[in-house]
Scaffold this active site. Structure first.
Site, mmCIF file in Angstrom:
data_model
loop_
_atom_site.group_PDB
_atom_site.id
_atom_site.type_symbol
_atom_site.label_atom_id
_atom_site.label_comp_id
_atom_site.label_asym_id
_atom_site.label_seq_id
_atom_site.Cartn_x
_atom_site.Cartn_y
_atom_site.Cartn_z
ATOM 1 N N GLU A 39 -48.527 4.123 -23.759
ATOM 2 C CA GLU A 39 -50.002 3.749 -23.296
ATOM 3 C C GLU A 39 -50.815 5.077 -23.148
ATOM 4 O O GLU A 39 -50.297 6.141 -22.356
ATOM 5 C CB GLU A 39 -49.689 2.994 -21.779
ATOM 6 N N GLY A 45 -51.502 -1.908 -17.870
ATOM 7 C CA GLY A 45 -52.331 -3.089 -17.554
ATOM 8 C C GLY A 45 -53.496 -3.458 -18.576
ATOM 9 O O GLY A 45 -53.759 -4.579 -18.714
ATOM 10 N N LYS A 57 -62.911 -11.009 -12.297
ATOM 11 C CA LYS A 57 -62.720 -11.949 -11.453
ATOM 12 C C LYS A 57 -62.717 -11.750 -10.003
ATOM 13 O O LYS A 57 -63.099 -12.446 -9.227
ATOM 14 C CB LYS A 57 -61.220 -12.896 -11.748
ATOM 15 N N GLY A 192 -75.509 -13.363 -24.691
ATOM 16 C CA GLY A 192 -75.008 -14.779 -23.815
ATOM 17 C C GLY A 192 -73.849 -15.285 -23.857
ATOM 18 O O GLY A 192 -73.657 -16.467 -23.931
ATOM 19 N N GLY A 193 -72.848 -14.569 -24.144
ATOM 20 C CA GLY A 193 -71.576 -14.801 -24.225
ATOM 21 C C GLY A 193 -70.863 -14.767 -23.011
ATOM 22 O O GLY A 193 -71.609 -14.424 -21.918
ATOM 23 N N ALA A 279 -73.532 -6.405 -24.288
ATOM 24 C CA ALA A 279 -72.146 -7.357 -24.097
ATOM 25 C C ALA A 279 -72.306 -8.137 -25.464
ATOM 26 O O ALA A 279 -72.456 -9.285 -25.304
ATOM 27 C CB ALA A 279 -72.212 -8.297 -22.917
ATOM 28 N N ALA A 330 -56.226 -12.572 -23.031
ATOM 29 C CA ALA A 330 -55.011 -12.160 -22.434
ATOM 30 C C ALA A 330 -54.058 -13.086 -22.629
ATOM 31 O O ALA A 330 -52.689 -12.739 -22.787
ATOM 32 C CB ALA A 330 -55.046 -11.711 -21.062
ATOM 33 N N HIS A 454 -54.762 -37.522 -4.537
ATOM 34 C CA HIS A 454 -56.239 -37.773 -4.204
ATOM 35 C C HIS A 454 -56.533 -37.184 -2.640
ATOM 36 O O HIS A 454 -55.680 -37.394 -1.907
ATOM 37 C CB HIS A 454 -56.557 -39.569 -4.160
#
Ligand SMILES: Cc1cc2nc3c(=O)[nH]c(=O)nc-3n(C[C@H](O)[C@H](O)[C@H](O)COP(=O)(O)OP(=O)(O)OC[C@H]3O[C@@H](n4cnc5c(N)ncnc54)[C@H](O)[C@@H]3O)c2cc1C
Length: 483
Positions: A39, A45, A57, A192-193, A279, A330, A454
């Site tokens: 790596e 990671g 997130k 706008g992805g 982006a 991922a 429920h």
């Protein structure tokens, strides 16, 4: 061998310690294969942990807390506006990623997977050179290699007045946005992805006036429109502007702001923003790896060509994750990592999954798996679609968030579940049942006879399936009556 060189031999070398690479290495070691993981970043990671899934997130969780506190006034809970301490938020996010990186290191240690820090380069189909930071080199002979080198943000030099501005502090990609160095007053998001909308949601909650520019005529191109609509409606209230069918054709950092040139109806010709997030997609990392010294084949988009075992055209080399094609997610990389390790250990394993779920972690979330309505249309496939609106879900009402929908896509003749699409809070968690149903070849009856707790949002999957079955039953009765 020259001074500063070390030679090693191993059964398996894995290049890249992202979710694909570390999963492959850990599974291979578990199956008794001597494995080395290489790596180039200081910590394992990959993009997922350091510049992708996890930090985004974490920040989206913070954004959700802010928005939830704000909206609670609708049912009598009045909170003051939060005091946002950016440095503390950034440190918390770093703490999360550091802890997870330590976890991966710990697992590698316990399974005797050696991690070599450095950049790998194929010398041939049997040998790699690893260039390390201290100018030392490791030469590594291997029986098999797994390429898991991932991807990086797409850059469009033609957008910039001066291409040097690609490294401007005011124009950044998703990695720059996730560093959260400051909260600009105004921010333009080009694209706008899902990455643009997730990051836009974070910055909007933190206080930026966010404008999104999307080239196609809708946000999240490719995703079924009925799933996107509730999100698009919500973003109209949280973002300052959304310009569709619009292109950014120029960016110029003037030292205090970024001057942007737009092409498209509805958008101004020019506007200035304190920061711009570009982006517009990601590119596979298949260059500068010495692949020309191997038999590995690459397509015109730079993706390494693989088969159902993730084998490349070079019989010793496998490729997994973002470098090996779409969807760049991922969990696809991780599953492929498991498959290759098992194939190398002589197990009967293949990357033949029917359903690779996708989740957009916005408010509301959107998730889908299996076939989508768009895909069915493109393929000319006859499908049934049963939709359950969350305004009829008790649990959604108690969460004060009844804007949502669960739809099940099925084969009308066999009731086989072909796909599931969900929009609403926690859609990303709920989709797991759909994935299991598609993967296991379940029929609508299976989802209906399964008792769902429920009151939960998971009941909406059962309810949608019930709607599908009732419709089929009505059709059958109608046909019977007309006979
Ligand atoms: C902002 C953002 C949010 C995302 N959110 C999600 C999400 O919510 N869910 C999801 O599923 N996916 C998400 N993704 C996508 C996800 O991050 C990728 O699909 C995933 O990281 C791919 O894993 P990988 O193992 O193929 O490669 P990567 O994670 O890219 O890891 C590859 C590793 O290889 C190393 N490497 C490359 N070349 C060499 C070399 N020559 N020598 C040594 N090491 C090398 C790199 O340093 C890197 O660490 C997101 C991405 C971004 C950018």
């Amino acid at each position: 061998m020259v001074v500063g060189e070390m030679a090693q031999e191993t059964d398996l070398v894995v290049i890249g310690a992202g979710p694909g690479g570390y999963t492959a290495a850990l599974r291979a070691a578990e199956l008794g294969i001597k494995t080395i993981l290489i790596e180039s970043r200081p910590k394992p990671g990959g993009v997922c942990l350091h510049e992708g899934c996890i930090p985004s997130k974490a920040l989206l969780h913070a954004a959700e807390m802010i928005n939830t506190a704000r909206s609670a006034s609708s049912f009598g809970l009045h909170f003051a506006e939060p005091e946002i301490k950016i440095e503390e938020l950034r440190n918390w996010k770093l703490g999360v990623t550091d802890k997870l990186a330590q976890g991966i290191e710990g697992m590698c240690k316990s399974r005797q997977v050696d991690i070599i820090n450095g950049t790998a380069h194929f010398e041939s189909s049997k040998e790699l050179r690893v260039d390390r930071e201290n100018d030392s080199t490791v030469r590594l002979k291997f029986k098999h290699a797994i390429l898991a080198s991932g991807s990086r943000p797409t850059r469009i030099p033609a957008l910039y007045k001066d291409p040097k501005q690609m490294d401007s502090a005011r124009i950044f990609d998703s990695s720059g946005a996730l560093r959260l160095e400051r909260v600009p007053k105004t921010m333009l998001i080009v694209g706008g992805g899902y990455i643009g909308l997730e990051m836009g949601s974070v910055y909007a909650a933190l206080g930026s006036a966010v404008t999104v520019v999307e080239m196609t005529d809708g946000l999240l191109p490719g995703v079924d429109r009925d799933l996107v609509k509730p999100l698009a409606n919500h973003l109209k209230t949280t973002f300052k502007d959304i310009f569709l069918s619009c292109k950014v054709s120029g960016l110029n950092d003037n030292g205090t702001e970024v001057e942007c040139v737009f092409e498209g109806a509805g958008a101004p010709t020019t506007a200035k923003f304190e920061a711009v997030l570009v982006a517009v997609g990601r590119r596979p990392n298949s260059e500068n790896l010495g692949l020309e010294n191997t038999g590995v084949e690459i397509d015109k988009h730079g993706f390494v060509q693989i088969d159902h075992l993730c084998a490349t055209a070079d019989k010793r080399i496998y490729a997994i994750g973002d470098v090996s094609g779409q969807p760049m997610l991922a969990h696809r990389a991780m599953r492929q990592g498991q498959v290759v390790a098992e194939v190398l250990a002589g197990h009967k394993s293949a990357f033949d999954n029917r359903a690779i779920p996708a989740v957009v972690f916005t408010e509301p979330e959107i998730a889908w798996c299996g076939i989508t309505e768009n895909e069915a249309k493109e393929q000319g496939k006859t499908i049934g679609v049963a939709k359950f609106p969350w305004s009829a879900s008790g649990r959604a009402m108690t969460l004060a968030d009844p804007v949502g929908q669960t739809k099940v896509i099925y084969a009308p003749d066999s009731t086989l579940v072909l796909g599931v699409g969900i929009v609403g809070p926690r859609a990303g968690e709920l989709i797991a049942e759909g994935v299991l149903a598609v993967e296991n070849g379940n029929v609508l009856e299976d989802l209906v006879v399964t008792i769902h707790p429920h009151p939960t949002l998971s009941e909406t999957v059962m309810e949608a399936s019930m709607i599908g079955l009732s419709r089929l039953e009505r059709q059958r009765q109608k046909e019977k009556a007309s006979m």
